[in-house]
Design a protein around this motif. Structure first.
Motif, PDB file in Angstrom:
ATOM      1  N   ASP A  67     -42.417  48.574  91.986  1.00 48.87           N
ATOM      2  CA  ASP A  67     -41.443  49.035  92.970  1.00 48.87           C
ATOM      3  C   ASP A  67     -41.987  48.808  94.387  1.00 48.87           C
ATOM      4  OD1 ASP A  67     -43.143  51.243  93.593  1.00 48.87           O
ATOM      5  OD2 ASP A  67     -42.075  52.554  92.205  1.00 48.87           O
ATOM      6  N   ASP A  68     -41.128  48.976  95.366  1.00 57.36           N
ATOM      7  CA  ASP A  68     -41.503  48.704  96.757  1.00 57.36           C
ATOM      8  C   ASP A  68     -42.679  49.551  97.232  1.00 57.36           C
ATOM      9  OD1 ASP A  68     -39.652  46.631  97.714  1.00 57.36           O
ATOM     10  OD2 ASP A  68     -38.098  48.116  97.261  1.00 57.36           O
ATOM     11  N   GLU A  69     -42.724  50.813  96.829  1.00 56.09           N
ATOM     12  CA  GLU A  69     -43.811  51.689  97.261  1.00 56.09           C
ATOM     13  C   GLU A  69     -45.152  51.237  96.681  1.00 56.09           C
ATOM     14  OE1 GLU A  69     -40.903  52.796  95.930  1.00 56.09           O
ATOM     15  OE2 GLU A  69     -39.977  53.555  97.768  1.00 56.09           O
ATOM     16  N   HIS A  70     -45.133  50.849  95.422  1.00 53.62           N
ATOM     17  CA  HIS A  70     -46.349  50.340  94.768  1.00 53.62           C
ATOM     18  C   HIS A  70     -46.802  49.061  95.478  1.00 53.62           C
ATOM     19  CE1 HIS A  70     -48.538  49.673  90.683  1.00 53.62           C
ATOM     20  NE2 HIS A  70     -49.161  49.001  91.641  1.00 53.62           N
ATOM     21  N   PHE A  71     -45.874  48.172  95.745  1.00 54.04           N
ATOM     22  CA  PHE A  71     -46.195  46.926  96.445  1.00 54.04           C
ATOM     23  C   PHE A  71     -46.830  47.228  97.802  1.00 54.04           C
ATOM     24  CE2 PHE A  71     -45.471  43.124  98.933  1.00 54.04           C
ATOM     25  CZ  PHE A  71     -45.623  42.092  98.030  1.00 54.04           C
ATOM     26  N   ASP A  72     -46.262  48.177  98.526  1.00 58.45           N
ATOM     27  CA  ASP A  72     -46.813  48.554  99.832  1.00 58.45           C
ATOM     28  C   ASP A  72     -48.242  49.064  99.711  1.00 58.45           C
ATOM     29  OD1 ASP A  72     -44.437  47.869 101.106  1.00 58.45           O
ATOM     30  OD2 ASP A  72     -43.679  49.936 101.126  1.00 58.45           O
ATOM     31  N   GLY A 102     -36.540  40.016  97.328  1.00 53.59           N
ATOM     32  CA  GLY A 102     -37.632  40.975  97.215  1.00 53.59           C
ATOM     33  C   GLY A 102     -38.868  40.443  97.904  1.00 53.59           C
ATOM     34  N   ARG A 103     -39.997  40.937  97.466  1.00 50.91           N
ATOM     35  CA  ARG A 103     -41.281  40.472  97.992  1.00 50.91           C
ATOM     36  C   ARG A 103     -42.184  40.142  96.816  1.00 50.91           C
ATOM     37  NH1 ARG A 103     -43.395  45.311 101.332  1.00 50.91           N
ATOM     38  NH2 ARG A 103     -42.393  46.441  99.639  1.00 50.91           N
ATOM     39  N   THR A 119     -41.319  42.489  93.560  1.00 54.35           N
ATOM     40  CA  THR A 119     -40.504  43.698  93.646  1.00 54.35           C
ATOM     41  C   THR A 119     -39.095  43.502  93.086  1.00 54.35           C
ATOM     42  OG1 THR A 119     -39.787  43.198  95.903  1.00 54.35           O
ATOM     43  CG2 THR A 119     -41.762  44.566  95.650  1.00 54.35           C
ATOM     44  N   ARG A 120     -38.697  42.264  92.821  1.00 51.50           N
ATOM     45  CA  ARG A 120     -37.388  41.985  92.228  1.00 51.50           C
ATOM     46  C   ARG A 120     -37.581  40.953  91.133  1.00 51.50           C
ATOM     47  NH1 ARG A 120     -37.110  45.559  94.992  1.00 51.50           N
ATOM     48  NH2 ARG A 120     -35.705  46.126  96.650  1.00 51.50           N
TER      49      ARG A 120
END
Length: 123
Positions: A67-72, A102-103, A119-120
Motif C-alpha cells: 500500500d502507499d503508506e508501506h511504500f512511503d 501508482g508508484r 502500489t498498483r
C-alpha cells in the motif's frame, strides 16, 4: 478448487541475512522453519522460504504489491540509508516510476535478486 500461490523458495547466499532483509522490507513475520529454510509468512498466507543455494544461481525478479503508506516507509528508509533503487528493471533511472497509476521501485536483495515494490497491480 481454484489454484492459488502458496510458496516460493528464494535462493540466497545466506538464508538468515536474506530473511532479515525481506522481514524488514515487507514487514512480514517468521513462520516455522525446517531443514535449510528460513521461512517468512505474508499476510495473504504465501510462504517465502529462503535457503542457501547449493551452487551459484541466476538473479530472479520478485514483485510485491504494497500500500502507499508501506511504500512511503520503504522509500524513506532507502533514502535515509542511501541504498540504491531504480524506477526500472534495467536499473537505468535512479528514481521511482509513476506508471500504471501508482508508484514502483526496484532494488537488489542481499542475494542479488531484483525486488520490485509497486502500489498498483499491472492488471
Amino acid at each position: 478448487m481454484t489454484a492459488t500461490f502458496n510458496h516460493i523458495i528464494i535462493p540466497a547466499n545466506d538464508a538468515e541475512v536474506s530473511a532479515a532483509y525481506y522481514r524488514n522490507l515487507l514487514e512480514i513475520v517468521d513462520a516455522p522453519s525446517w531443514g535449510p529454510f528460513a521461512n517468512l509468512i505474508m499476510s495473504n498466507g504465501v510462504l517465502l522460504q529462503l535457503a542457501k543455494a547449493p551452487r551459484t544461481f541466476d538473479s530472479l525478479h520478485f514483485a510485491f504489491l504494497v500500500d502507499d503508506e508501506h511504500f512511503d516507509r520503504v522509500l524513506a528508509s532507502l533514502i535515509e540509508s542511501r541504498t540504491d533503487y531504480w524506477g526500472d528493471p534495467q536499473r537505468s533511472h535512479n528514481e521511482i516510476n509513476h506508471e500504471d497509476g501508482g508508484r514502483a521501485l526496484y532494488l537488489l536483495d542481499p542475494g542479488g535478486h531484483l525486488v520490485e515494490l509497486l502500489t498498483r497491480p499491472y492488471v
